[in-house]
Design an enzyme around this catalytic site. Structure first.
Site, PDB file in Angstrom:
ATOM      1  N   GLY A 196       0.829  -1.191   0.000  1.00 50.23           N
ATOM      2  CA  GLY A 196       0.000   0.000   0.000  1.00 50.23           C
ATOM      3  C   GLY A 196       0.874   1.256   0.000  1.00 50.23           C
ATOM      4  O   GLY A 196       1.340   1.665  -1.038  1.00 50.23           O
ATOM      5  N   SER A 254       5.269  -5.452  -3.321  1.00 50.72           N
ATOM      6  CA  SER A 254       4.988  -4.027  -3.425  1.00 50.72           C
ATOM      7  C   SER A 254       5.527  -3.268  -2.212  1.00 50.72           C
ATOM      8  O   SER A 254       6.700  -3.411  -1.862  1.00 50.72           O
ATOM      9  CB  SER A 254       3.480  -3.851  -3.593  1.00 50.72           C
ATOM     10  OG  SER A 254       3.185  -2.570  -4.056  1.00 50.72           O
ATOM     11  N   TYR A 255       4.651  -2.516  -1.543  1.00 51.11           N
ATOM     12  CA  TYR A 255       5.138  -1.766  -0.381  1.00 51.11           C
ATOM     13  C   TYR A 255       5.595  -2.695   0.756  1.00 51.11           C
ATOM     14  O   TYR A 255       6.277  -2.257   1.679  1.00 51.11           O
ATOM     15  CB  TYR A 255       4.078  -0.772   0.117  1.00 51.11           C
ATOM     16  CG  TYR A 255       4.683   0.282   1.018  1.00 51.11           C
ATOM     17  CD1 TYR A 255       5.399   1.352   0.487  1.00 51.11           C
ATOM     18  CD2 TYR A 255       4.596   0.169   2.406  1.00 51.11           C
ATOM     19  CE1 TYR A 255       6.002   2.287   1.312  1.00 51.11           C
ATOM     20  CE2 TYR A 255       5.200   1.109   3.233  1.00 51.11           C
ATOM     21  CZ  TYR A 255       5.895   2.165   2.674  1.00 51.11           C
ATOM     22  OH  TYR A 255       6.504   3.087   3.495  1.00 51.11           O
ATOM     23  N   ASP A 293       5.001  -5.729 -14.908  1.00 53.30           N
ATOM     24  CA  ASP A 293       4.525  -4.712 -13.965  1.00 53.30           C
ATOM     25  C   ASP A 293       5.154  -3.368 -14.315  1.00 53.30           C
ATOM     26  O   ASP A 293       6.370  -3.281 -14.466  1.00 53.30           O
ATOM     27  CB  ASP A 293       4.919  -5.127 -12.539  1.00 53.30           C
ATOM     28  CG  ASP A 293       4.556  -4.080 -11.495  1.00 53.30           C
ATOM     29  OD1 ASP A 293       3.643  -3.265 -11.749  1.00 53.30           O
ATOM     30  OD2 ASP A 293       5.185  -4.082 -10.414  1.00 53.30           O
ATOM     31  N   HIS A 308       2.242  -7.120 -11.499  1.00 52.59           N
ATOM     32  CA  HIS A 308       2.616  -6.750 -10.133  1.00 52.59           C
ATOM     33  C   HIS A 308       2.288  -7.856  -9.129  1.00 52.59           C
ATOM     34  O   HIS A 308       3.080  -8.155  -8.249  1.00 52.59           O
ATOM     35  CB  HIS A 308       1.856  -5.471  -9.782  1.00 52.59           C
ATOM     36  CG  HIS A 308       2.320  -4.781  -8.549  1.00 52.59           C
ATOM     37  ND1 HIS A 308       3.550  -4.175  -8.449  1.00 52.59           N
ATOM     38  CD2 HIS A 308       1.700  -4.562  -7.355  1.00 52.59           C
ATOM     39  CE1 HIS A 308       3.671  -3.618  -7.246  1.00 52.59           C
ATOM     40  NE2 HIS A 308       2.565  -3.848  -6.571  1.00 52.59           N
TER      41      HIS A 308
END
Ligand SMILES: *[C@@H]1O[C@H](CO)[C@@H](O)[C@H](O)[C@H]1NC(C)=O
Ligand SMILES: *[C@@H]1O[C@H](CO)[C@@H](O)[C@H](O)[C@H]1NC(C)=O
Ligand SMILES: *[C@@H]1O[C@H](CO)[C@@H](O)[C@H](O)[C@H]1NC(C)=O
Ligand SMILES: *[C@@H]1O[C@H](CO)[C@@H](O)[C@H](O)[C@H]1NC(C)=O
Ligand SMILES: *[C@@H]1O[C@H](CO)[C@@H](O)[C@H](O)[C@H]1NC(C)=O
Ligand SMILES: *[C@@H]1O[C@H](CO)[C@@H](O)[C@H](O)[C@H]1NC(C)=O
Ligand SMILES: *[C@@H]1O[C@H](CO)[C@@H](O)[C@H](O)[C@H]1NC(C)=O
Length: 491
Positions: free
Chosen positions: A105, A201-202, A410, A463
């Protein structure tokens, strides 16, 4: 007497290997041992596990493995609790490692993405009623734990509303660590298992930071709180603001997504080594982001969801230090898309159903807002390092197994960014860049082994790698857990 004890001991142990819950029911011993200790679980522990047992979800196909869900308190004085969902391995859970999965996020749900659309056993379907069993669920290889982190995400909450404005990397790591310590108290039979963390991701921030918290705490923690962490694996991970941003722009130009003019403009006006974005750079980046309103940034060649849905509604952007430049853009929160680009809509409806929440023991405090994939209540992010490389260096030196993977279609945290990041890390190469093979004699991607870190690309994946290449993702997980090289030749 002594030999009697030995007999009953091995009896209990045998049952444990057959079925934990069965052993649990026949046992009357009240002392609390871990699995590896060969003991049995106390009545209190069993009662708590049983209370968290998910018997059957609405629309769920029948399964053999057990699942549990509920809250674990991470801070009593403020009333903070994180929501988890745990799936025992499909076969021989007592022999399999434990894997924690985290989405990023910041502010996005590991249950909404990880469980329901990527690598969990159950995927909500278009009919908005049923769950599909995922053939390539990661609980085929491990006991699988999802947690919504930090508070404010999904079903995780705090009773002290001001906590929400204090959030950042450091509270997230502290609460996640506390979560694990307390979760292992609820499920002590898993304490002795090898433990791994994975995420995307985050979670390129969350996973190494949590690993570091465990690594540091293990040195001082009482033996009862020791966590048997062996390593971690992160995909399309945010790792270094400078190289991640440079790589993102280069990738967009190289994949014919942006014009020469936009590319040159961004290069001329943005200096990605600087902590802040200038107005000029901001304007240039807006032109760059515009293109990702019409195609899926997270999976360049996948179709976009074209139905009218909650997922296309504008989100309030998160402000704050992380990720330094892009959190203020809506693009950060654009919903990802899988084979069914509208999957996120089904998930959102499913987890907002009262009967689903009841079955999951979720939302017991009746929160004043709906469940969403990415938090609408978290609007500030107060701290995040510009680079995770120092943490990676420390943990490599600490001997953890570290794999980094990247779906190569991605556009958000593209393979280009990760390669630049790994160059910056400057590890010695042990085995040069080489293809690896997946099923049907196909090249699954490429891999390079550095001293202390293995990098793997997944060809054709966006992603959310497990969404786009579920079989390859499970293959990757199995090799990571076994510490085995991916197949260098067709098989
Ligand atoms: C609970 O959270 C508050 C605010 O984040 C913090 O000041 C306090 O130290 C925490 N309590 C414990 C026991 O960690
Ligand atoms: C939060 O408050 C509710 C209502 O008072 C309470 O039931 C719940 O246990 C609290 N949560 C935590 C983690 O203390
Ligand atoms: C970008 O910023 C860094 C750090 O201040 C500086 O060293 C570098 O010269 C700048 N690059 C350009 C092209 O201005
Ligand atoms: C960057 O922006 C933040 C917040 O607007 C500000 O506090 C900080 O001083 C700025 N840093 C630089 C180097 O301009
Ligand atoms: C989406 O909503 C608009 C306006 O409410 C409507 O005109 C359009 O037909 C809808 N499209 C779909 C695919 O439902
Ligand atoms: C919350 O969910 C309900 C039922 O799914 C829906 O009717 C309502 O519009 C949602 N509220 C918001 C603020 O999105
Ligand atoms: C929690 O329950 C309330 C009341 O049923 C509902 O309005 C709300 O949308 C739910 N929130 C979440 C996060 O599940």
């Amino acid at each position: 007497m002594a030999s009697n004890a030995a007999v009953s001991f091995s009896f209990v142990f045998l049952l444990l290997s057959l079925s934990l819950a069965m052993a649990a029911r026949v046992s009357t011993v009240t002392e609390n041992y871990g699995y590896g200790g060969g003991g049995v679980l106390s009545k209190d522990v069993l009662a708590q596990q049983e209370a968290d047992r998910v018997v059957r979800l609405p629309g769920q196909p029948p399964v053999e493995f057990k699942q549990y869900a509920g809250y674990v308190t991470v801070n009593e004085s403020h009333g903070r609790a994180l929501f988890y969902w745990f799936f025992e391995a499909v076969t021989k859970p007592e022999k399999k490692p434990l894997v924690l999965w985290l989405n990023g996020g910041p502010g996005c749900s590991s249950i909404g993405y990880g469980e329901a659309e990527e690598l969990g056993p159950f995927f909500p379907q278009k009919d908005l009623q049923t769950l599909k069993l995922n053939r390539y669920s990661w609980n085929k290889a491990a006991n699988l734990l999802f947690v919504e982190s930090p508070v404010g995400v999904g079903f995780s909450y705090t009773n002290t509303s001001s906590d929400i404005n204090q959030l950042g990397d450091s509270i997230t790591a502290k609460d996640a660590y506390k979560f694990l310590v307390n979760w292992f108290k609820r499920f002590p039979q898993y304490k002795s298992h090898d433990f791994y963390i994975s995420g995307e991701s985050y979670a390129g921030h969350y996973v190494p930071q949590l690993a570091e918290a465990i690594f540091d705490s293990n040195k001082q923690a009482p033996k009862a709180d020791y966590i048997n962490l062996k390593g971690f694996m992160i995909g399309n991970a945010l790792l270094d603001d400078e190289t991640d941003q440079k790589g993102m722009i280069d990738y967009a130009w190289d994949h014919a997504v942006i014009s020469d003019r936009v590319y040159e403009d961004v290069k001329a006006k943005c200096n990605f080594s600087l902590p802040n974005v200038s107005d000029d750079c901001n304007t240039a980046l807006n032109a760059y982001f515009a293109v990702y309103r019409i195609i899926d940034m997270y999976s360049l060649y996948a179709p976009d969801c074209v139905s009218n849905s909650s997922s296309s509604r504008q989100r309030r952007p998160i402000q704050g230090v992380a990720p330094k430049m892009f959190s203020q853009f809506d693009g950060w929160h654009k919903k990802p898309a899988g084979y069914d680009p509208c999957a996120s809509d089904y998930t959102e409806i499913y987890f907002n159903k009262p009967d689903v929440q009841a079955a999951l023991h979720a939302n017991v405090t009746k929160m004043g807002y709906n469940w969403t994939h990415c938090s609408d209540v978290i609007v500030n992010w107060n701290d995040a390092p510009a680079s995770i490389l120092p943490t990676l260096k420390k943990l490599i030196a600490g001997g953890l197994r570290i794999w980094v993977f990247s779906g190569d279609t991605d556009g958000r945290i593209p393979v280009t960014a990760t390669r630049l990041t790994l160059q910056k890390l400057g590890l010695k190469t042990v085995q040069e860049w080489t293809p690896w093979y997946t099923f049907h004699q196909q090249v699954g991607g490429w891999t390079i082994e550095y001293e202390g870190l293995t990098f793997v690309t997944i060809r054709g994946a966006g992603h959310q790698v497990p969404t786009f290449k579920p079989r390859e993702a499970l293959q990757l997980l199995k090799h990571f857990l076994a510490d085995k090289k991916l197949p260098p030749a067709p098989f």
